[in-house]
Design an enzyme around this catalytic site. Structure first.
Site, short mmCIF file in Angstrom:
data_model
loop_
_atom_site.label_atom_id
_atom_site.label_comp_id
_atom_site.label_asym_id
_atom_site.label_seq_id
_atom_site.Cartn_x
_atom_site.Cartn_y
_atom_site.Cartn_z
N GLU A 10 -1.04 -0.43 -15.26
CA GLU A 10 -1.80 -0.16 -14.03
C GLU A 10 -2.85 0.93 -14.28
O GLU A 10 -3.98 0.83 -13.83
CB GLU A 10 -0.87 0.22 -12.87
CG GLU A 10 -0.05 -0.96 -12.33
CD GLU A 10 -0.91 -2.00 -11.61
OE1 GLU A 10 -2.05 -1.70 -11.21
OE2 GLU A 10 -0.43 -3.15 -11.47
N TYR B 295 -4.70 -2.05 1.07
CA TYR B 295 -3.46 -1.57 0.47
C TYR B 295 -2.76 -0.49 1.30
O TYR B 295 -1.56 -0.33 1.21
CB TYR B 295 -3.73 -1.11 -0.96
CG TYR B 295 -4.15 -2.28 -1.82
CD1 TYR B 295 -3.25 -3.31 -2.11
CD2 TYR B 295 -5.46 -2.41 -2.28
CE1 TYR B 295 -3.63 -4.42 -2.84
CE2 TYR B 295 -5.85 -3.52 -3.02
CZ TYR B 295 -4.93 -4.51 -3.30
OH TYR B 295 -5.32 -5.61 -4.02
N TYR C 284 0.08 0.35 -5.86
CA TYR C 284 -1.06 0.11 -4.96
C TYR C 284 -0.77 0.60 -3.54
O TYR C 284 -1.67 1.08 -2.87
CB TYR C 284 -1.47 -1.37 -4.99
CG TYR C 284 -2.49 -1.63 -6.06
CD1 TYR C 284 -2.21 -1.30 -7.39
CD2 TYR C 284 -3.74 -2.15 -5.78
CE1 TYR C 284 -3.13 -1.50 -8.39
CE2 TYR C 284 -4.68 -2.36 -6.79
CZ TYR C 284 -4.37 -2.04 -8.09
OH TYR C 284 -5.30 -2.23 -9.08
N ASP D 264 -9.73 -8.19 -11.50
CA ASP D 264 -8.58 -8.29 -10.61
C ASP D 264 -8.38 -9.73 -10.12
O ASP D 264 -7.25 -10.15 -9.88
CB ASP D 264 -8.73 -7.32 -9.43
CG ASP D 264 -7.38 -6.85 -8.91
OD1 ASP D 264 -6.49 -6.59 -9.74
OD2 ASP D 264 -7.21 -6.78 -7.69
C1 LIG Z 1 -4.09 -4.67 -11.37
C2 LIG Z 1 -3.53 -4.82 -10.01
N1 LIG Z 1 -2.31 -4.35 -9.76
C3 LIG Z 1 -1.78 -4.46 -8.53
C4 LIG Z 1 -2.47 -5.06 -7.50
C5 LIG Z 1 -1.88 -5.16 -6.13
O1 LIG Z 1 -1.70 -6.44 -5.72
C6 LIG Z 1 -3.75 -5.57 -7.81
N2 LIG Z 1 -4.50 -6.19 -6.87
N3 LIG Z 1 -4.24 -5.43 -9.06
#
Ligand SMILES: Cc1ncc(CO)c(N)n1
Length: 222
Positions: free
Chosen positions: A207, A165, A141, A46
């Site tokens: 995602e 989130y 998210y 990430d």
């Molecule tokens: C893969 C991914 N998608 C969305 C977010 C949200 O910012 C994140 N941190 N990581």
């Protein structure tokens, strides 16, 4: 018509969203069954992802037709780089990884594919297409965060991730982008609307794949 845009887009990915919520990576965050190795893989990837995402948001900012939206996306570039990097640095230290160790862990295939897709879509598409491509990152998210907050996690590290989130600040950021999306959808030609849907749907697939890649501790096969 404005409110319909977000509803129509969400209808296209509601099945993917359900599959994300049911994925063992995501259910593992709240039932405590997710191993730290998988979470570590996710956080490291990430970090790589967010650096590309920030550049994709900068692409949206550059294409924004009005200053309020130029400012909004430019602010989100800062949020993606600063706030998330901070969260990640904190989480990674607790997971036993220093900055140098993290930097040495390469981008894995799904991260590479998703990041490349976002950068291409935001560089080559119209403003509406670019916004549609980055929207799942924001919106999924926010929804996953809310969903997980209702369950809560026995693992403080996972709970911190969920709080980010599910928090009001993040939810407000997403609402602002949805407001822009509604306007873009309402004014899009039929052809552009189809492109918006396609970009949105493809990013939503990525995602799901991103969580799945972490769960599989994905690596390059050769
Ligand atoms: C893969 C991914 N998608 C969305 C977010 C949200 O910012 C994140 N941190 N990581």
């Amino acid at each position: 018509m404005a409110e319909r845009t977000r509803e129509l887009l969400w209808a296209d990915i509601s099945q993917i969203y359900r599959q994300i919520c049911e994925h063992p990576f995501v259910t593992g965050l709240t039932d405590g069954s997710l191993g730290q190795d998988r979470f570590r893989h996710y956080i490291v990837q990430d970090g790589h992802y967010l650096r590309a995402y920030a550049r994709a948001l900068a692409g949206c900012a550059a294409k924004a037709p009005v200053e309020s939206e130029l400012m909004m996306f430019a602010e989100h570039v800062g949020v993606a780089i600063a706030a998330e990097a901070e969260l990640h640095a904190g989480l990674l230290a607790e997971l036993g990884l220093g900055a140098e160790q993290v930097a040495a862990l390469p981008v894995t295939p799904t991260t590479q594919a998703y990041a490349s897709y976002l950068l291409a879509a935001t560089a080559s598409g119209s403003y509406a297409e670019a916004v549609a491509a980055v929207l799942p990152c924001y919106w999924i998210y926010a929804r996953v965060g809310e969903h997980l907050q209702r369950h809560g996690s026995p693992e403080p590290l996972f709970q911190r991730w969920i709080d980010t989130y599910a928090g009001q600040e993040y939810q407000a950021v997403v609402e602002a982008v949805l407001t822009v999306t509604d306007r873009l959808g309402a004014h899009a030609s039929a052809a552009e609307w189809e492109l918006m849907r396609r970009r949105f749907h493809t990013s939503a697939r990525y995602e799901w794949m991103f969580f799945d890649a972490a769960y599989r501790l994905e690596d390059w096969p050769v």
